[in-house]
Every structure is written in structure tokens, then in C-alpha cells.
Design a protein around this motif. Structure first.
Motif, PDB file in Angstrom:
ATOM      1  N   ASN A  73       0.865  -1.170   0.000  1.00  0.00           N
ATOM      2  CA  ASN A  73       0.000   0.000   0.000  1.00  0.00           C
ATOM      3  C   ASN A  73       0.900   1.217   0.000  1.00  0.00           C
ATOM      4  O   ASN A  73       1.832   1.299   0.810  1.00  0.00           O
ATOM      5  CB  ASN A  73      -0.893   0.045   1.238  1.00  0.00           C
ATOM      6  N   ILE A  74       0.624   2.169  -0.894  1.00  0.00           N
ATOM      7  CA  ILE A  74       1.395   3.406  -0.942  1.00  0.00           C
ATOM      8  C   ILE A  74       0.420   4.565  -0.789  1.00  0.00           C
ATOM      9  O   ILE A  74      -0.559   4.659  -1.525  1.00  0.00           O
ATOM     10  CB  ILE A  74       2.181   3.541  -2.265  1.00  0.00           C
ATOM     11  N   LYS A  75       0.701   5.411   0.191  1.00  0.00           N
ATOM     12  CA  LYS A  75      -0.151   6.558   0.475  1.00  0.00           C
ATOM     13  C   LYS A  75       0.687   7.818   0.335  1.00  0.00           C
ATOM     14  O   LYS A  75       1.810   7.881   0.842  1.00  0.00           O
ATOM     15  CB  LYS A  75      -0.706   6.435   1.888  1.00  0.00           C
ATOM     16  N   GLU A  76       0.142   8.826  -0.349  1.00  0.00           N
ATOM     17  CA  GLU A  76       0.843  10.091  -0.489  1.00  0.00           C
ATOM     18  C   GLU A  76       0.141  11.158   0.329  1.00  0.00           C
ATOM     19  O   GLU A  76      -1.078  11.290   0.289  1.00  0.00           O
ATOM     20  CB  GLU A  76       0.894  10.528  -1.952  1.00  0.00           C
TER      21      GLU A  76
ATOM     22  N   GLU B 296       6.349  -3.422  12.848  1.00  0.00           N
ATOM     23  CA  GLU B 296       5.600  -3.640  14.075  1.00  0.00           C
ATOM     24  C   GLU B 296       4.311  -4.387  13.753  1.00  0.00           C
ATOM     25  O   GLU B 296       3.607  -4.035  12.794  1.00  0.00           O
ATOM     26  CB  GLU B 296       5.273  -2.290  14.718  1.00  0.00           C
ATOM     27  N   ASN B 297       4.000  -5.418  14.544  1.00  0.00           N
ATOM     28  CA  ASN B 297       2.778  -6.209  14.389  1.00  0.00           C
ATOM     29  C   ASN B 297       2.585  -6.743  12.967  1.00  0.00           C
ATOM     30  O   ASN B 297       1.478  -6.740  12.433  1.00  0.00           O
ATOM     31  CB  ASN B 297       1.547  -5.394  14.807  1.00  0.00           C
ATOM     32  N   GLY B 298       3.671  -7.173  12.335  1.00  0.00           N
ATOM     33  CA  GLY B 298       3.587  -7.776  11.011  1.00  0.00           C
ATOM     34  C   GLY B 298       3.493  -6.793   9.858  1.00  0.00           C
ATOM     35  O   GLY B 298       3.334  -7.199   8.718  1.00  0.00           O
ATOM     36  N   ILE B 299       3.585  -5.492  10.138  1.00  0.00           N
ATOM     37  CA  ILE B 299       3.501  -4.469   9.097  1.00  0.00           C
ATOM     38  C   ILE B 299       4.845  -3.753   8.997  1.00  0.00           C
ATOM     39  O   ILE B 299       5.335  -3.181   9.967  1.00  0.00           O
ATOM     40  CB  ILE B 299       2.407  -3.422   9.392  1.00  0.00           C
ATOM     41  N   LEU B 300       5.447  -3.792   7.795  1.00  0.00           N
ATOM     42  CA  LEU B 300       6.655  -3.022   7.519  1.00  0.00           C
ATOM     43  C   LEU B 300       6.216  -1.677   6.960  1.00  0.00           C
ATOM     44  O   LEU B 300       5.496  -1.622   5.958  1.00  0.00           O
ATOM     45  CB  LEU B 300       7.549  -3.742   6.514  1.00  0.00           C
TER      46      LEU B 300
ATOM     47  N   GLU C  38       3.475   0.693   3.013  1.00  0.00           N
ATOM     48  CA  GLU C  38       3.149  -0.317   4.015  1.00  0.00           C
ATOM     49  C   GLU C  38       3.062  -1.675   3.342  1.00  0.00           C
ATOM     50  O   GLU C  38       2.473  -1.806   2.274  1.00  0.00           O
ATOM     51  CB  GLU C  38       1.830   0.003   4.707  1.00  0.00           C
ATOM     52  N   MET C  39       3.666  -2.664   3.999  1.00  0.00           N
ATOM     53  CA  MET C  39       3.699  -4.027   3.471  1.00  0.00           C
ATOM     54  C   MET C  39       3.346  -4.984   4.610  1.00  0.00           C
ATOM     55  O   MET C  39       3.978  -4.941   5.661  1.00  0.00           O
ATOM     56  CB  MET C  39       5.107  -4.326   2.951  1.00  0.00           C
ATOM     57  N   ALA C  40       2.339  -5.826   4.391  1.00  0.00           N
ATOM     58  CA  ALA C  40       1.946  -6.809   5.397  1.00  0.00           C
ATOM     59  C   ALA C  40       2.795  -8.064   5.220  1.00  0.00           C
ATOM     60  O   ALA C  40       2.673  -8.766   4.223  1.00  0.00           O
ATOM     61  CB  ALA C  40       0.469  -7.146   5.265  1.00  0.00           C
ATOM     62  N   VAL C  41       3.683  -8.313   6.181  1.00  0.00           N
ATOM     63  CA  VAL C  41       4.564  -9.482   6.147  1.00  0.00           C
ATOM     64  C   VAL C  41       4.689 -10.062   7.554  1.00  0.00           C
ATOM     65  O   VAL C  41       5.732  -9.946   8.203  1.00  0.00           O
ATOM     66  CB  VAL C  41       5.958  -9.131   5.559  1.00  0.00           C
TER      67      VAL C  41
END
Length: 158
Positions: free
Chosen positions: A55-58, A133-137, A66-69
Motif C-alpha cells: 500500500n502506498i499513500k501520499e 511492528e505487528n507484522g507491518i513493515l 506499508e507491506m503486510a509481512v
């Protein structure tokens, strides 16, 4: 009757029968190999991990990636910047061994991925930072001062 050659998905030239009453071998093979495959075949199965979504937010001041890993550690990630190309990668290996009197069982696991993005010139690459944090980069890509959006203002007519 047209003498035009068509270029199918595989890039080879073929002459099609103008009446279209039969399917040639090339078309049949294209159909087999280009139909939707189950996700097990389209995922990144060679590495054991599917490619994580981004996900990319401007905002006016920055871009937020944001990347869910989930299931990884901070130390598993490698984030590199080279000539305005941001690369995010990870590689994990796991090995277990179970020994009994008559046999030994070994299991190996390996997973990896790499995502790369061309960054715009407006990014202040000296101030990029990342958090896991919590699986989110999360990666904050701040904009240079001159690239930040200025608030709207009224201009007085003289």
C-alpha cells in the motif's frame, strides 16, 4: 479475404484460416498455457513465499509504504536504496533435525521475496526511515522541501 498475419500471445507469426472453422495447434497450446491457473501456480512458489502486497499513500509531506509481512523479524529485512531505486527483500531459512535410533529426519525451509520501486526525484533520500511492528513493515519516504505541497492561498488583485 485478408492476407494479414496475426501475432498471438506467444509472439510467433501464424496465418489464420479465414473461415475460422478449426483451431490450429498453436492456438490450442496458447489456450492451455494462458488460461487462469490456480493461485498455487501463479504465486512465487519457487521461493516458498508469495509476493506481499504493498500500500502506498501520499500526503503533502511524504509517501508512506506499508507491506503486510507477518511472522518475520526486523533482522529478516534488507532495505536498500541505489540510484533512486528502493529495494525491499527478505530471505529466511529454517532447518530442523529429528534423530531416533533407526532414522534421522531433516526438514529444510526457505522463503524469500524482493520488491523494487523507482522513487521520484522529489524524495529526500537522507531522511527515509522504516519500522516493523505487528507484522507491518512501514517505510516513510519524506519529500524534499521544494516538492512539498503548499497550502492554497488567495492572491489579492492590485
Amino acid at each position: 479475404m485478408s492476407n494479414l498475419a496475426t501475432v498471438p500471445k506467444n509472439g510467433t507469426l501464424s496465418n489464420r484460416n479465414s473461415n475460422g472453422n478449426y483451431l490450429n495447434v498453436s492456438d490450442w497450446l496458447d489456450d492451455i498455457f494462458n488460461r487462469d491457473l490456480p493461485s498455487v501456480f501463479t504465486s512465487n512458489f519457487n521461493t516458498g513465499m508469495s509476493l506481499p502486497k504493498i500500500n502506498i499513500k501520499e500526503t503533502a509531506d511524504a509517501f508512506m509504504v506499508e507491506m503486510a509481512v507477518p511472522g518475520l523479524k526486523k533482522s529478516d529485512f534488507h532495505i536498500d536504496l541505489d540510484n533512486q531505486v528502493l529495494s525491499i527483500s527478505t530471505e529466511t531459512k529454517e532447518e530442523t533435525e529429528h534423530k531416533e535410533e533407526n532414522y534421522t529426519r531433516r526438514e529444510f525451509g526457505y522463503s524469500s521475496f524482493k520488491r523494487s520501486f523507482n522513487l521520484p526525484e522529489s524524495i529526500n533520500d537522507e531522511k527515509i526511515n522504516a519500522n516493523y511492528e505487528n507484522g507491518i513493515l512501514s517505510i516513510l519516504l519524506p519529500k524534499k522541501e521544494e516538492a512539498k505541497q503548499k497550502p492554497a492561498r488567495s492572491i489579492k488583485i492590485l
